[in-house]
Design a protein around this motif. Structure first.
Motif, PDB file in Angstrom:
ATOM      1  N   GLY A 152       0.815  -1.210   0.000  1.00 23.10           N
ATOM      2  CA  GLY A 152       0.000   0.000   0.000  1.00 23.10           C
ATOM      3  C   GLY A 152       0.848   1.259   0.000  1.00 23.10           C
ATOM      4  N   ILE A 153       1.958   1.241   0.753  1.00 29.37           N
ATOM      5  CA  ILE A 153       2.876   2.389   0.763  1.00 29.37           C
ATOM      6  C   ILE A 153       3.525   2.540  -0.612  1.00 29.37           C
ATOM      7  CG2 ILE A 153       5.008   3.305   1.756  1.00 29.37           C
ATOM      8  CD1 ILE A 153       4.258   1.868   4.372  1.00 29.37           C
ATOM      9  N   ALA A 154       3.916   1.412  -1.200  1.00 29.92           N
ATOM     10  CA  ALA A 154       4.566   1.447  -2.514  1.00 29.92           C
ATOM     11  C   ALA A 154       3.637   2.033  -3.568  1.00 29.92           C
ATOM     12  CB  ALA A 154       5.000   0.042  -2.916  1.00 29.92           C
ATOM     13  N   GLU A 155       2.372   1.656  -3.545  1.00 32.17           N
ATOM     14  CA  GLU A 155       1.416   2.158  -4.530  1.00 32.17           C
ATOM     15  C   GLU A 155       1.199   3.662  -4.382  1.00 32.17           C
ATOM     16  OE1 GLU A 155      -1.999  -0.241  -3.838  1.00 32.17           O
ATOM     17  OE2 GLU A 155      -1.271  -1.927  -5.057  1.00 32.17           O
ATOM     18  N   MET A 156       1.224   4.160  -3.146  1.00 33.84           N
ATOM     19  CA  MET A 156       1.023   5.591  -2.921  1.00 33.84           C
ATOM     20  C   MET A 156       2.199   6.425  -3.420  1.00 33.84           C
ATOM     21  SD  MET A 156      -1.927   6.326  -1.655  1.00 33.84           S
ATOM     22  CE  MET A 156      -1.684   7.966  -0.940  1.00 33.84           C
ATOM     23  N   THR A 157       3.387   5.830  -3.477  1.00 37.28           N
ATOM     24  CA  THR A 157       4.557   6.600  -3.908  1.00 37.28           C
ATOM     25  C   THR A 157       4.474   6.995  -5.382  1.00 37.28           C
ATOM     26  OG1 THR A 157       5.842   4.599  -4.462  1.00 37.28           O
ATOM     27  CG2 THR A 157       6.023   5.458  -2.214  1.00 37.28           C
ATOM     28  N   TYR A 158       3.631   6.305  -6.159  1.00 36.33           N
ATOM     29  CA  TYR A 158       3.499   6.631  -7.573  1.00 36.33           C
ATOM     30  C   TYR A 158       2.469   7.737  -7.814  1.00 36.33           C
ATOM     31  CZ  TYR A 158       6.250   2.435  -8.473  1.00 36.33           C
ATOM     32  OH  TYR A 158       7.252   1.511  -8.502  1.00 36.33           O
ATOM     33  N   ILE A 230      11.846   2.769  -1.681  1.00 35.84           N
ATOM     34  CA  ILE A 230      12.820   3.728  -1.143  1.00 35.84           C
ATOM     35  C   ILE A 230      13.368   4.614  -2.253  1.00 35.84           C
ATOM     36  CG2 ILE A 230      13.454   2.243   0.796  1.00 35.84           C
ATOM     37  CD1 ILE A 230      16.015   1.534  -0.644  1.00 35.84           C
ATOM     38  N   CYS A 231      13.494   4.075  -3.467  1.00 38.27           N
ATOM     39  CA  CYS A 231      13.973   4.896  -4.578  1.00 38.27           C
ATOM     40  C   CYS A 231      12.951   5.967  -4.936  1.00 38.27           C
ATOM     41  CB  CYS A 231      14.264   4.023  -5.798  1.00 38.27           C
ATOM     42  SG  CYS A 231      15.687   2.932  -5.600  1.00 38.27           S
ATOM     43  N   SER A 232      11.672   5.623  -4.868  1.00 32.46           N
ATOM     44  CA  SER A 232      10.621   6.581  -5.198  1.00 32.46           C
ATOM     45  C   SER A 232      10.462   7.634  -4.112  1.00 32.46           C
ATOM     46  CB  SER A 232       9.302   5.849  -5.415  1.00 32.46           C
ATOM     47  OG  SER A 232       8.272   6.747  -5.745  1.00 32.46           O
ATOM     48  N   LEU A 233      10.458   7.204  -2.856  1.00 33.66           N
ATOM     49  CA  LEU A 233      10.277   8.147  -1.762  1.00 33.66           C
ATOM     50  C   LEU A 233      11.432   9.124  -1.648  1.00 33.66           C
ATOM     51  CD1 LEU A 233       8.827   5.909   1.115  1.00 33.66           C
ATOM     52  CD2 LEU A 233       7.626   7.665  -0.184  1.00 33.66           C
ATOM     53  N   GLN A 270       8.351  10.538   5.103  1.00 37.44           N
ATOM     54  CA  GLN A 270       8.847   9.774   3.964  1.00 37.44           C
ATOM     55  C   GLN A 270      10.352   9.502   4.115  1.00 37.44           C
ATOM     56  OE1 GLN A 270       5.764  11.144   0.389  1.00 37.44           O
ATOM     57  NE2 GLN A 270       7.857  11.841   0.369  1.00 37.44           N
ATOM     58  N   ARG A 271      11.075  10.497   4.598  1.00 35.09           N
ATOM     59  CA  ARG A 271      12.523  10.324   4.801  1.00 35.09           C
ATOM     60  C   ARG A 271      12.792   9.229   5.833  1.00 35.09           C
ATOM     61  NH1 ARG A 271      16.599  11.671   8.100  1.00 35.09           N
ATOM     62  NH2 ARG A 271      15.155  12.561   9.611  1.00 35.09           N
ATOM     63  N   THR A 272      12.095   9.274   6.959  1.00 33.86           N
ATOM     64  CA  THR A 272      12.322   8.271   7.995  1.00 33.86           C
ATOM     65  C   THR A 272      11.810   6.897   7.564  1.00 33.86           C
ATOM     66  OG1 THR A 272      10.251   8.999   9.076  1.00 33.86           O
ATOM     67  CG2 THR A 272      12.320   9.921   9.897  1.00 33.86           C
ATOM     68  N   THR A 273      10.819   6.864   6.673  1.00 31.74           N
ATOM     69  CA  THR A 273      10.360   5.584   6.136  1.00 31.74           C
ATOM     70  C   THR A 273      11.435   4.962   5.255  1.00 31.74           C
ATOM     71  OG1 THR A 273       8.047   6.308   6.194  1.00 31.74           O
ATOM     72  CG2 THR A 273       8.565   4.429   4.784  1.00 31.74           C
ATOM     73  N   GLN A 330      21.896   6.991  -3.790  1.00 36.40           N
ATOM     74  CA  GLN A 330      21.747   8.211  -3.002  1.00 36.40           C
ATOM     75  C   GLN A 330      21.126   7.919  -1.645  1.00 36.40           C
ATOM     76  OE1 GLN A 330      19.096  11.140  -4.679  1.00 36.40           O
ATOM     77  NE2 GLN A 330      20.053  12.795  -3.538  1.00 36.40           N
ATOM     78  N   VAL A 331      20.109   7.055  -1.613  1.00 33.88           N
ATOM     79  CA  VAL A 331      19.373   6.841  -0.368  1.00 33.88           C
ATOM     80  C   VAL A 331      19.983   5.729   0.481  1.00 33.88           C
ATOM     81  CG1 VAL A 331      17.734   5.133  -1.280  1.00 33.88           C
ATOM     82  CG2 VAL A 331      17.027   6.661   0.569  1.00 33.88           C
ATOM     83  N   PHE A 332      20.653   4.773  -0.136  1.00 37.78           N
ATOM     84  CA  PHE A 332      21.225   3.645   0.604  1.00 37.78           C
ATOM     85  C   PHE A 332      22.607   4.057   1.092  1.00 37.78           C
ATOM     86  CE2 PHE A 332      23.000  -0.556   1.350  1.00 37.78           C
ATOM     87  CZ  PHE A 332      21.919  -1.231   1.878  1.00 37.78           C
ATOM     88  N   ASN A 333      22.725   4.367   2.375  1.00 36.63           N
ATOM     89  CA  ASN A 333      23.953   4.990   2.869  1.00 36.63           C
ATOM     90  C   ASN A 333      24.748   4.137   3.838  1.00 36.63           C
ATOM     91  OD1 ASN A 333      22.357   5.140   5.164  1.00 36.63           O
ATOM     92  ND2 ASN A 333      21.863   7.307   4.884  1.00 36.63           N
TER      93      ASN A 333
END
Length: 471
Positions: A152-158, A230-233, A270-273, A330-333
């Motif tokens: 559900g979270i993934a679908e909302m990111t689009y 995570i790439c979308s957010l 979204q950042r903390t997610t 970028q996001v995977f640190n």
């Protein structure tokens, strides 16, 4: 002692009565009375269990009531308050921890079996779905429910930012973060015990392993959803979206925005997610490594199931969907895991490095990275790599890998090493890597005269120059 039990019972009865008395208002979204009752309930739990120095642990019913308030997502205030309280309870009263014996100094894993859990998972991978539903209390998360939450979270990111301005979406992201925190609280002490004893039973019974071995989720799809989510957010809070409404200022001014508080909170949540999803994936990578080690020791059986290692899934997805590679890097640190992934990615397009003959204090990925860098020593080899990838992708990978390598080196300063020889080896390795990074970028310039070095590439070159000049 008996008096303390009575007080706990009175506390549970009184606070749950607040919830029951407002049940008739609960179905009315705008019922301020119901919201006020729930705020009072949350404050009562915090006052009894968290505020005192020796607070009383809340009962199962009380924690479950707080959890249901978070799931309901009635208002931003209730969502944030219940989320914070649940995490405070997790930290104050852990379900799993390591206890050190005062007698012989031994350590043992303590599991508080009577503690409430938001998950219902089992090692019985052969049990039917009907039987699982019969055993599962309503409202808790089984493996399929956990995947549905993430989906559900993934679908909302689009969707557009304006379409995401909804307390339910924000609440679901915080709910996911809380569930990951629960998995982490269970996983960390177990893997620490495993590393000491090499006894796979410590990890076999962890919530994360039981979640992943379930036949009621498609493990590969779950991992792909994590990767692309995570790439979308990350595009929103990093400012990479092309949408005109992705900035914080434009969100607040959006005519469709009827809740400024939700708009302000959205980007941060979204950042903390993204951070929670990364934490989730890193735990799986650590579990994969431990399982592979346990398999070599002959401790794996059919109940442990079989699944593809997460690193392999990530590499396959980044290979076939290269457009998400910049967002992922970028996001995977996490420097260790990032270096491992980049090295394995580049190995598909470069000659394999020579076998390591002298082990330094770094990981095996360090030597592979050096071998990859040496693949750029010849112009013909560099042109061949660029032909398979492209010059922008190559410099992106090299820059991220080098910065991850230097980050790992800084996390283990030379002064902490046990003897001078190891310190000299590690220092020499860092200087050698820096020289080869500079040489690799020079080779890229010669192979492609039109190359434009990215800002990240310039940062990597500047760092390499500083290391070389001060060596």
């Amino acid at each position: 002692m008996e008096k303390r039990k009575i007080n706990r019972g009175c506390m549970e009865a009184n606070t749950l009565a607040i919830i029951d008395s407002s049940a008739e208002f609960y179905n009315h979204k705008d019922s301020q009375e119901a919201k006020d009752d729930r705020i009072d309930f949350l404050e009562a739990v915090r006052t009894t269990s968290i505020v005192p120095e020796h607070g009383t642990p809340p009962t199962k019913k009380m924690v479950e009531a707080v959890f249901q308030i978070l799931k309901a997502g009635e208002s931003l205030e209730l969502i944030m308050s219940s989320y914070e309280l649940l995490n405070e309870i997790e930290n104050r009263f852990p379900r799993v921890y390591i206890s050190e014996s005062s007698g012989n100094g031994s350590r043992e894993l303590v599991v508080v079996k009577e503690a409430w859990l938001p998950f219902v998972v089992s090692l019985d991978v052969m049990s039917s779905e009907k039987e699982t539903k019969r055993r599962n209390p309503p409202g808790l998360f089984d493996p399929n429910g956990f995947h549905e939450l993430l989906l559900g979270i993934a679908e909302m990111t689009y969707k557009t930012i304006s379409q995401r301005l909804d307390t339910k979406f924000l609440g679901n992201m915080l709910l996911f973060q809380y569930l990951v925190n629960v998995l982490e609280g269970d996983f960390v002490p177990r893997i620490n015990m495993y590393k000491e004893s090499l006894n796979w039973n410590f990890l076999r019974e962890c919530l994360l392993n039981m979640l992943l071995v379930s036949r009621r989720i498609n493990y590969k799809v779950l991992m792909k959803d994590c990767l692309f989510t995570i790439c979308s957010l990350c595009q929103d809070y990093a400012g990479n979206r092309n949408e005109s409404d992705c900035s914080k200022t434009s969100i607040e001014k959006s005519p469709e925005n009827h809740n400024t508080d939700v708009a302000i909170a959205l980007l941060e949540v979204q950042r903390t997610t993204c951070m929670a999803m990364q934490k989730f994936m890193i735990m799986i990578m650590e579990l994969d490594e431990s399982k592979q080690q346990a398999s070599m020791l002959g401790q794996i059986n059919r109940s442990d199931g079989a699944r593809t290692q997460l690193v392999e899934i990530i590499l396959d997805e980044l290979t076939y969907y290269r457009k998400v590679l910049p967002q992922f890097l970028q996001v995977f640190n996490d420097p260790k895991r990032k270096l491992e992934i980049i090295v394995q990615y580049l190995l598909k397009y470069t000659s394999k490095p020579s076998v390591r003959t002298r082990r330094s204090n770094g990981s095996s990925e360090d030597s592979s990275f050096l071998g990859i860098l040496k693949s750029f020593t010849e112009i013909s080899s560099t042109k061949n790599i660029i032909k398979k990838l492209n010059v922008e992708v190559v410099q992106l990978l090299l820059a991220h890998a080098f910065l991850a390598y230097t980050s790992m080196s800084s996390q283990q300063p030379l002064s902490s090493m046990p003897n001078c020889n190891e310190a000299v080896i590690a220092s020499s390795s860092l200087v050698e890597i820096s020289k080869n990074v500079a040489a690799a970028f020079n080779s890229l310039r010669k192979a492609d005269e039109k190359i434009q070095i990215s800002s990240l590439g310039k940062e990597a070159l500047f760092t390499a120059a500083m290391i070389i000049s001060t060596s």
